[in-house]
Design a protein around this motif. Structure first.
Motif, PDB file in Angstrom:
ATOM      1  N   LEU A 202     -12.981 -25.254  22.843  1.00 54.77           N
ATOM      2  CA  LEU A 202     -13.706 -24.263  22.709  1.00 54.77           C
ATOM      3  C   LEU A 202     -13.385 -23.341  24.163  1.00 54.77           C
ATOM      4  N   ILE A 203     -13.038 -22.580  23.669  1.00 56.98           N
ATOM      5  CA  ILE A 203     -13.499 -21.715  25.456  1.00 56.98           C
ATOM      6  C   ILE A 203     -13.560 -20.343  25.074  1.00 56.98           C
ATOM      7  N   CYS A 204     -15.328 -19.781  26.031  1.00 61.47           N
ATOM      8  CA  CYS A 204     -15.533 -18.145  25.549  1.00 61.47           C
ATOM      9  C   CYS A 204     -15.963 -17.298  26.931  1.00 61.47           C
ATOM     10  N   ASN A 205     -15.263 -16.146  26.216  1.00 55.88           N
ATOM     11  CA  ASN A 205     -15.378 -15.678  27.551  1.00 55.88           C
ATOM     12  C   ASN A 205     -17.283 -14.947  27.177  1.00 55.88           C
ATOM     13  N   THR A 206     -18.617 -15.537  28.626  1.00 60.90           N
ATOM     14  CA  THR A 206     -19.700 -15.471  28.265  1.00 60.90           C
ATOM     15  C   THR A 206     -20.633 -14.154  28.770  1.00 60.90           C
ATOM     16  N   ALA A 207     -19.347 -13.506  29.019  1.00 60.95           N
ATOM     17  CA  ALA A 207     -19.662 -11.740  29.525  1.00 60.95           C
ATOM     18  C   ALA A 207     -19.559 -11.188  28.393  1.00 60.95           C
ATOM     19  N   SER A 208     -18.981 -11.198  27.208  1.00 65.91           N
ATOM     20  CA  SER A 208     -19.376 -10.748  25.510  1.00 65.91           C
ATOM     21  C   SER A 208     -20.501 -11.091  25.315  1.00 65.91           C
ATOM     22  N   PHE A 209     -21.147 -11.664  25.106  1.00 59.93           N
ATOM     23  CA  PHE A 209     -21.950 -12.633  24.601  1.00 59.93           C
ATOM     24  C   PHE A 209     -23.591 -12.241  24.861  1.00 59.93           C
ATOM     25  N   THR A 210     -23.711 -10.472  24.668  1.00 63.06           N
ATOM     26  CA  THR A 210     -24.285 -10.082  24.838  1.00 63.06           C
ATOM     27  C   THR A 210     -25.539  -9.955  23.576  1.00 63.06           C
ATOM     28  N   LYS A 211     -26.363  -9.587  23.974  1.00 64.61           N
ATOM     29  CA  LYS A 211     -27.149  -9.435  22.915  1.00 64.61           C
ATOM     30  C   LYS A 211     -27.340  -8.743  21.495  1.00 64.61           C
ATOM     31  N   LYS A 212     -26.371  -7.830  21.702  1.00 64.27           N
ATOM     32  CA  LYS A 212     -26.024  -6.692  20.740  1.00 64.27           C
ATOM     33  C   LYS A 212     -24.671  -7.243  20.373  1.00 64.27           C
ATOM     34  N   ASN A 213     -23.978  -7.882  20.540  1.00 57.71           N
ATOM     35  CA  ASN A 213     -22.941  -8.639  20.578  1.00 57.71           C
ATOM     36  C   ASN A 213     -23.158  -9.615  19.510  1.00 57.71           C
ATOM     37  N   LEU A 214     -24.007 -10.942  20.137  1.00 58.38           N
ATOM     38  CA  LEU A 214     -24.762 -11.562  19.488  1.00 58.38           C
ATOM     39  C   LEU A 214     -25.103 -11.006  18.115  1.00 58.38           C
TER      40      LEU A 214
ATOM     41  N   VAL B  97      -9.983 -20.415  21.446  1.00 56.52           N
ATOM     42  CA  VAL B  97     -10.548 -19.263  22.774  1.00 56.52           C
ATOM     43  C   VAL B  97     -11.002 -18.217  22.153  1.00 56.52           C
ATOM     44  N   ALA B  98     -12.113 -18.147  22.095  1.00 52.83           N
ATOM     45  CA  ALA B  98     -12.816 -16.575  21.374  1.00 52.83           C
ATOM     46  C   ALA B  98     -13.584 -15.967  22.413  1.00 52.83           C
ATOM     47  N   MET B  99     -13.004 -14.807  22.444  1.00 56.76           N
ATOM     48  CA  MET B  99     -13.616 -13.270  23.527  1.00 56.76           C
ATOM     49  C   MET B  99     -14.787 -12.641  23.265  1.00 56.76           C
ATOM     50  N   ASN B 100     -15.018 -12.903  21.384  1.00 54.77           N
ATOM     51  CA  ASN B 100     -16.445 -12.662  21.902  1.00 54.77           C
ATOM     52  C   ASN B 100     -17.065 -13.270  20.552  1.00 54.77           C
TER      53      ASN B 100
ATOM     54  N   SER C 247     -29.701 -16.759  18.284  1.00 56.82           N
ATOM     55  CA  SER C 247     -29.321 -16.851  19.695  1.00 56.82           C
ATOM     56  C   SER C 247     -28.287 -17.323  19.514  1.00 56.82           C
ATOM     57  N   ASN C 248     -27.789 -16.973  21.507  1.00 56.27           N
ATOM     58  CA  ASN C 248     -26.840 -17.573  21.731  1.00 56.27           C
ATOM     59  C   ASN C 248     -26.406 -18.854  21.999  1.00 56.27           C
ATOM     60  N   PRO C 249     -25.271 -19.278  21.019  1.00 59.49           N
ATOM     61  CA  PRO C 249     -24.933 -20.601  20.701  1.00 59.49           C
ATOM     62  C   PRO C 249     -23.992 -21.088  21.765  1.00 59.49           C
TER      63      PRO C 249
END
Ligand SMILES: Cc1ncc(C[n+]2csc(CCOP(=O)(O)OP(=O)(O)O)c2C)c(N)n1
Ligand code: SF4
Ligand SMILES: [Mg+2]
Lengths: 341, 615
Positions: free
Chosen positions: B104-116, B84-87, B123-125
């Motif tokens: 693999l379970i991810c929270n898309t909300a935290s995959f923002t440009k800044k966090n990436l 589980v990857a929250m960011n 790019s967003n994996p």
């Protein structure tokens, strides 16, 4: 320390507190006088001998416990105060005494000393200040005056000393006193006061090291100069000193000055000592390294604050009152448990 | 479409996210429920040293791994089945340890440009297709779902958003078919004063559970049957709690007040926290000004007749060194717990290591032998702490207990011991019946153990003086006599050697002789046992023994070691036990030495064994 049970006191003499070990200090060392006065006054304190523990660190002074026929522990350099803390918390019924030196208690063990004072554990500290490292053969100590020529400072020491009494005041000590090795009766009285105080008692004893720092306190012990250089404090009494007690300490605009009683001043102008006054005690403590003032001896400061060890007992009693005495069986089986058949 | 339920033996999940994402809490809740469901479990929390590392940074990633099974398991496992990857940072740090084909379970909300960018992604994996070839990817906007679930509540969105870990937890509860009720009652207790937070968290938990149930994204649920554990009452336990309970148990069984003196240090502080909450067990805790005072205060307490204990980690144990010498010289009973962490110096404070074995054995001036016992599992910490107290009191000596960061924070389901079955601890203080010609002899030893009498202040007639200077045999008076010093050195050593009589015959897992013996100590037991089991299934002649006592070593160890062609010692250090074994028994023991701040995986051990066996 005053909470040792006082029923059916045993009667002791000085010999009862003298151990069978031969005393090994240099002949003429000030430590002898302190030992003698301690052995003399202990029978008067009304504590059963088996309840007395002497703890020391390392140094000439720290050999002390071997010579007292009580429980004793000669430990490691600087740690006597911390070990004594463990002893007293483990058994608050004991009368616990720490013997330490200016190196032991203020240099390597300085941290433990200030924290003991801050906690106010009911322990009596006797700090033998000879302003030198005796046991290691004469290096300067944290109480040696600037410019001290010793084995490790052949060109004079550069660092400023500190003053055990101001240090104790700063560390929130609840009992701060001083005596001098040669002043036998006074020392006995100070030991007795230390014992009676509930909380940490900090008693600095000026002690002459004949071999490595002889005469460090000569001006306070010599017949001719003594009266002018020693200020004997007594609670509720005016701060007088000098040959015929004609000199006094006066506060003018909160600044201390020395006055001569006579034409310009009367005894009513002299400051009255109040052991409970933190500001006055701090001021007196500061006299030590100010050459114009006499060095104070006696009880500078004594206030009533519940000792830490009493609070420890209280807290445990409260916890037991609240939960009942804990049982490990219950504790093991508490929380989320489940049964596997 | 109907959802299927699949039976599996064993699953490893890792929750990973930013320090602020509540991953330790999520892992803890999953563990609790899973324990109650009846699986065998092993967990490994992995948190950063910084309390507030920048949000979204790689340094700020916090993780919690749990291995649960219907079989007896020994470790938190190597590669994980579910991540589980929250960011993005959590993904970056932990992706390599997800099995190919894993979930693999991810929270898309935290995959923002800044966090990436922060995590080093160009790019967003989750969108560039780089993950699908390897993993079964579930990208879910958890933040949005929890916000919707609480939309009718009067709570700031930021607060609601923070319940997303409960969403992830709920989803995993659904996937692995576990109930949510235990977590709900925990939430009700935790937020008793904030009902709105109970509500929001419960809604998030249910939302996660229902998400699995209703969407068509998850078509399979997995069942892990109850493990076949020995019958009895169980609880989940972490190592530091087990140590604390062991100490309290020893105090109760010996009828002594427990005195704990210590100074906070990761990962040992919890022992101080736990014991300070147990005052009603007549426990005195003393937060000293430093480790030296922690150690010396317990010397004072031991002198006075309490069961005296301190705990610390490497740097603090270093500070205690001089005082440990005094404890040896004074021959007083006390226990020193070292919860080892990565060193040297401040090292890796929150990571595990086994590199303080030499420190425990030798880290003092002079000939200063101290017995050393090491815990093997979180639950075993109870027994080692208890045993250390028993030995300390019987032999009048300080005793070291070695645990480590992994054991201290890791957990397992634990069969609660029956207190009556614990070995009794008998303490007899000296009294005047032992006087020789009216004289008390503080160093007159027990003939069998060589322990000296414990004479505590308060007893008339036993007034005596001890200290750190060498003492005359018997009288305890200061002595500089060379012959006496030699004799006292021998006595102190022999007394510790005598403890060997307390050690039961060594338990060999596998054949009594063979090609390979894996030898372990401390927290590596689980990996070594698992590796051995796997190798034995392949009919390899591999056996395993685990050392509980490191000083003294068991009597029969030497004769066992020579019955194998090879001896392998996996350790999270540079080969400390290996060197001891080689020196002590002249055996060509080889090390597997990985110092990475985490347990050695069984895979690495199997690899090493195969390499040594030439297969
Ligand atoms: C850890 C440690 N460092 C150094 C010493 C050496 N040492 C012993 S006593 C002492 C100084 C003692 O001075 P003080 O406390 O003033 O006692 P005195 O001998 O003057 O009474 C030193 C440096 C020691 N015993 N242990
Ligand atoms: S060296 Fe000084 S302090 Fe030490 S015993 Fe001799 S005179 Fe006393
Ligand atoms: Mg000195």
């Amino acid at each position: 320390m005053a909470d040792v049970k006082t029923v059916e006191k045993k009667k002791y003499s000085r010999m009862d507190f003298t151990s069978d070990q031969s005393v090994r200090w240099c002949p003429g060392c000030g430590d002898y006088a302190i030992l003698t006065q301690t052995q003399k006054v202990f029978p008067e304190l009304g504590i059963d001998r088996e309840n007395i523990v002497f703890i020391s660190g390392i140094g000439c002074s720290s050999r002390f416990p071997y010579y007292m026929n009580t429980y004793g522990f000669h430990t490691i350099h600087g740690r006597a105060t911390a070990i004594a803390s463990g002893v007293k918390i483990a058994n608050p019924d004991l009368s616990v005494w720490v013997v330490t030196g200016d190196g032991d208690g203020l240099s390597i063990g300085g941290n433990h000393t200030i924290h003991l004072l801050r906690r106010n554990i009911n322990i009596n500290v006797m700090l033998f200040n000879n302003r030198i490292y005796g046991l290691t053969k004469g290096q300067y100590s944290p109480t040696s005056e600037v410019g001290k020529i010793t084995k490790s400072t052949p060109f004079g020491s550069l660092d400023r000393p500190f003053n055990p009494l101001t240090l104790a005041m700063g560390a929130q000590a609840t009992f701060v006193a001083r005596s001098v090795d040669r002043d036998t009766k006074h020392m006995q009285a100070m030991i007795e006061r230390s014992h009676k105080h509930k909380g940490t008692s900090f008693l600095e004893i000026y002690q002459n090291c004949l071999i490595f720092n002889d005469g460090a306190f000569a001006s306070m012990t010599n017949k001719e100069s003594k009266a002018d250089n020693v200020l004997r404090l007594e609670h509720g009494k005016p701060m007088l000193f000098g040959k015929e007690n004609k000199k006094g300490i006066k506060l003018s605009d909160n600044v201390p000055e020395i006055i001569e009683i006579g034409d310009n001043y009367s005894i009513d102008d002299v400051l009255i000592h109040n052991e409970q006054d933190y500001v006055i005690a701090s001021m007196l403590a500061n006299f030590t390294y100010l050459d114009i003032f006499p060095d104070p001896v006696g009880v500078l400061y004594a206030i009533d604050v519940t000792p830490y060890d009493d609070l420890v007992v209280q807290q445990i009693d409260e916890a037991i009152g609240h939960h009942g005495t804990g049982s490990i069986k219950e504790l093991l089986n508490s929380g989320n448990t489940w049964i596997v058949e | 479409m109907k959802k299927t339920l699949k039976n599996v033996e064993n699953v490893i999940i890792r929750f990973a996210g930013d320090s602020g994402d509540g991953m330790q809490l999520t892992g803890g809740r999953f563990t609790e429920t899973t324990a109650i469901v009846g699986n065998d479990i092993s967990t490994l929390p992995d948190y950063p040293a910084e309390i507030r590392a920048p949000a979204g940074s790689l340094a700020g990633v916090s993780a919690f791994q749990i291995n649960f099974s219907s079989k007896d398991i020994h470790t938190p496992g190597d590669k994980v089945d579910v991540l589980v990857a929250m960011n993005p940072a959590a993904l970056k740090v932990h992706m390599n340890e997800l099995e190919h084909g894993g979930m693999l379970i991810c929270n898309t909300a935290s995959f923002t440009k800044k966090n990436l960018t922060y995590a080093g992604y160009d790019s967003n994996p989750l969108e560039d297709g780089s993950l699908e070839d390897f993993f079964n990817v579930f990208a879910i906007d958890m933040s949005k779902i929890v916000l919707e679930a609480c939309s009718d509540m009067d709570l700031p969105p930021k607060t609601v958003e923070r319940t997303k870990n409960l969403f992830a937890l709920g989803l995993l509860f659904w996937i692995f078919d576990r109930p949510t009720e235990t977590t709900k009652s925990w939430l009700r207790k935790k937020f008793a004063k904030r009902p709105e937070l109970i509500e929001a968290n419960v809604r998030a938990l249910d939302a996660g559970y229902n998400y699995g149930e209703t969407t068509e994204i998850f078509m399979t649920r997995y069942m892990v049957d109850k493990a076949d554990l020995p019958p009895g009452t169980y609880r989940n336990i972490v190592g530091n709690y087990a140590v604390s309970l062991g100490l309290v148990a020893a105090a109760e069984k010996s009828n002594l007040p427990l005195f704990y003196g210590g100074y906070p240090i990761t990962p040992a502080s919890d022992i101080l926290h736990i014991l300070s909450s147990l005052k009603y067990h007549n426990v005195k805790t003393f937060q000293a000004e430093d480790e030296i005072a922690g150690m010396t205060s317990i010397i004072g307490a031991a002198f006075t007749g309490n069961l005296a204990v301190t705990a610390s980690s490497g740097p603090g144990i270093a500070l205690k060194g001089e005082a440990l010498g005094l404890a040896v010289m004074a021959e007083l009973p006390m226990v020193i717990v070292n919860v080892q962490r990565g060193g040297p110096s401040t090292g890796l404070p929150t990571k595990t290591e086994q590199s303080d074995l030499f420190q425990a054995l030798y880290g003092r001036n002079g000939e200063a032998p101290i017995p050393v016992i090491a815990s093997a599992t979180p639950g075993d910490c109870f027994y080692t702490a208890y045993e250390a107290c028993r030995i300390a009191l019987k032999y009048m000596t300080p005793v070291f207990v070695l645990t480590d960061g992994y054991l201290a924070n890791g957990s397992e389901p634990w069969l609660i011991p029956n207190v009556d079955d614990l070995e009794p601890i008998e303490v007899k203080f000296a009294d005047t019946s032992t006087l020789v010609d009216g004289q008390f002899m503080p160093y007159l030893r027990n003939k069998e153990t060589l322990a000296r009498p414990w004479a505590i202040p308060g007893v008339s007639g036993l007034e005596h003086r001890i200290g750190g200077l060498e003492k005359e045999d018997g009288t305890g008076n200061v002595s500089y006599d060379p012959e006496n010093h030699h004799q006292m050195t021998l006595n102190r050593q022999q007394k510790i050697n005598n403890i060997v009589n307390e050690i039961p015959p060594t338990d060999v897992f596998g054949k009594a002789s063979g090609d390979m013996l894996i030898l372990s100590w401390g927290g590596t037991k689980g990996s070594c046992r698992s590796a051995t089991e796997d190798l034995q299934k392949e009919s390899k002649l591999v056996s395993h023994i685990h050392l509980r006592w490191l000083n003294p070593l068991p009597k029969d160890l030497g004769e066992i070691l020579i019955r194998y062609k090879h001896v392998l010692i996996p350790e999270i250090n540079m080969g400390q036990l290996s060197k001891i074994i080689r020196a002590e028994y002249l055996v060509d023991a080889q090390g597997l030495n990985l110092v990475k701040g985490k347990p050695i995986g069984k895979g690495r051990i199997i690899e090493k064994v195969n390499e040594m066996l030439g297969c």
